[in-house]
Scaffold this motif. Sequence first.
Motif, PDB file in Angstrom:
ATOM      1  N   ILE A  85       0.867  -1.178   0.000  1.00 13.70           N
ATOM      2  CA  ILE A  85       0.000   0.000   0.000  1.00 13.70           C
ATOM      3  C   ILE A  85       0.902   1.225   0.000  1.00 13.70           C
ATOM      4  N   GLU A  86       0.681   2.103  -0.969  1.00 19.34           N
ATOM      5  CA  GLU A  86       1.398   3.375  -0.999  1.00 19.34           C
ATOM      6  C   GLU A  86       0.395   4.481  -0.722  1.00 19.34           C
ATOM      7  N   GLY A  87       0.871   5.521  -0.055  1.00 18.80           N
ATOM      8  CA  GLY A  87      -0.034   6.611   0.239  1.00 18.80           C
ATOM      9  C   GLY A  87       0.680   7.796   0.841  1.00 18.80           C
ATOM     10  N   ASN A  88      -0.127   8.764   1.220  1.00 18.98           N
ATOM     11  CA  ASN A  88       0.397  10.003   1.799  1.00 18.98           C
ATOM     12  C   ASN A  88       0.001  10.072   3.263  1.00 18.98           C
ATOM     13  N   LEU A  89       1.009  10.185   4.115  1.00 22.30           N
ATOM     14  CA  LEU A  89       0.812  10.307   5.555  1.00 22.30           C
ATOM     15  C   LEU A  89       0.967  11.766   5.937  1.00 22.30           C
ATOM     16  N   THR A  90      -0.007  12.286   6.684  1.00 16.74           N
ATOM     17  CA  THR A  90       0.044  13.674   7.151  1.00 16.74           C
ATOM     18  C   THR A  90       0.042  13.689   8.670  1.00 16.74           C
ATOM     19  N   ILE A  91       1.104  14.258   9.232  1.00 15.34           N
ATOM     20  CA  ILE A  91       1.224  14.471  10.671  1.00 15.34           C
ATOM     21  C   ILE A  91       1.672  15.918  10.855  1.00 15.34           C
ATOM     22  N   LYS A  92       0.996  16.641  11.742  1.00 14.55           N
ATOM     23  CA  LYS A  92       1.316  18.059  12.000  1.00 14.55           C
ATOM     24  C   LYS A  92       1.318  18.874  10.704  1.00 14.55           C
ATOM     25  N   ASP A  93       0.333  18.604   9.848  1.00 18.84           N
ATOM     26  CA  ASP A  93       0.147  19.304   8.565  1.00 18.84           C
ATOM     27  C   ASP A  93       1.321  19.142   7.607  1.00 18.84           C
ATOM     28  N   ILE A  94       2.160  18.124   7.819  1.00 16.40           N
ATOM     29  CA  ILE A  94       3.258  17.816   6.898  1.00 16.40           C
ATOM     30  C   ILE A  94       2.926  16.474   6.258  1.00 16.40           C
ATOM     31  N   THR A  95       2.932  16.440   4.925  1.00 13.28           N
ATOM     32  CA  THR A  95       2.557  15.239   4.185  1.00 13.28           C
ATOM     33  C   THR A  95       3.771  14.657   3.481  1.00 13.28           C
ATOM     34  N   LYS A  96       3.962  13.350   3.660  1.00 11.98           N
ATOM     35  CA  LYS A  96       5.071  12.622   3.035  1.00 11.98           C
ATOM     36  C   LYS A  96       4.542  11.287   2.510  1.00 11.98           C
ATOM     37  N   PRO A  97       5.158  10.783   1.432  1.00 12.26           N
ATOM     38  CA  PRO A  97       4.752   9.457   0.949  1.00 12.26           C
ATOM     39  C   PRO A  97       5.277   8.353   1.874  1.00 12.26           C
ATOM     40  N   ARG A 122      10.418  10.646  12.537  1.00 15.27           N
ATOM     41  CA  ARG A 122       9.560  11.640  13.197  1.00 15.27           C
ATOM     42  C   ARG A 122       9.932  13.062  12.797  1.00 15.27           C
ATOM     43  N   GLU A 123      11.231  13.310  12.545  1.00 12.59           N
ATOM     44  CA  GLU A 123      11.660  14.661  12.198  1.00 12.59           C
ATOM     45  C   GLU A 123      11.115  15.095  10.834  1.00 12.59           C
ATOM     46  N   ASP A 124      10.838  14.134   9.944  1.00 10.51           N
ATOM     47  CA  ASP A 124      10.228  14.461   8.647  1.00 10.51           C
ATOM     48  C   ASP A 124       8.868  15.117   8.820  1.00 10.51           C
ATOM     49  N   PHE A 125       8.224  14.865   9.972  1.00 15.06           N
ATOM     50  CA  PHE A 125       6.876  15.378  10.231  1.00 15.06           C
ATOM     51  C   PHE A 125       6.881  16.458  11.311  1.00 15.06           C
ATOM     52  N   GLY A 126       8.028  17.072  11.523  1.00 16.21           N
ATOM     53  CA  GLY A 126       8.102  18.195  12.450  1.00 16.21           C
ATOM     54  C   GLY A 126       8.089  17.815  13.912  1.00 16.21           C
ATOM     55  N   VAL A 127       8.319  16.539  14.227  1.00 16.27           N
ATOM     56  CA  VAL A 127       8.386  16.095  15.620  1.00 16.27           C
ATOM     57  C   VAL A 127       9.865  16.081  15.986  1.00 16.27           C
ATOM     58  N   LYS A 128      10.351  17.215  16.515  1.00 19.24           N
ATOM     59  CA  LYS A 128      11.791  17.439  16.625  1.00 19.24           C
ATOM     60  C   LYS A 128      12.261  17.712  18.047  1.00 19.24           C
ATOM     61  N   PHE A 129      11.622  17.113  19.025  1.00 19.93           N
ATOM     62  CA  PHE A 129      12.016  17.323  20.420  1.00 19.93           C
ATOM     63  C   PHE A 129      13.486  16.953  20.613  1.00 19.93           C
ATOM     64  N   LYS A 130      14.287  17.859  21.179  1.00 23.51           N
ATOM     65  CA  LYS A 130      15.730  17.640  21.300  1.00 23.51           C
ATOM     66  C   LYS A 130      16.251  17.781  22.732  1.00 23.51           C
TER      67      LYS A 130
END
Length: 154
Positions: A85-97, A122-130
């Motif tokens: 299954i291929e698709g687009n995942l959107t987390i925090k208004d960021i969409t990636k295949p 997670r960083e691809d979707f703006g989840v960047k807690f450091k």
Amino acid sequence: TSHFGTMNFVDSEVSVNDNKLVAGKFIADAKSLTNVDLKDDKESSDKLNGHLKSPDFFDVEKFPTATFEITKVTDVTTGDYNSTIEGNLTIKDITKPVKFNANISVKDGNLTIATEPTDINREDFGVKFKAPLENGVIKNEITLQILVKASEKK
């Protein structure tokens, strides 16, 4: 330490043609994010759930849903899974295949989808807690699995 949790769908729709999944869209309620492995330690579980829902991670007040929309389903004849299954995942208004191996079954108006656990960054979707942690580092990978049971609308 790894943690495991769930998120519930608030809306989903799938399209089936000739007993084959052809399209689908799944909207998850980010506020339903719930840790499972710490369920016997309510204090730790509540603390982790609150932290993951905060702006440090998924910021569920600002981004209350996550979405996966299927763009392509391909039959597979070898290996442990019968489809990709291929698709687009959107987390925090960021969409990636994203691409999943999956077992898909359509029988008597009922559909089941079980994807292979698949790592996303997670960083691809703006989840960047450091911030520094007492127990080390937070991995960049989040393992995501989609499990769906759907019935035909009558």
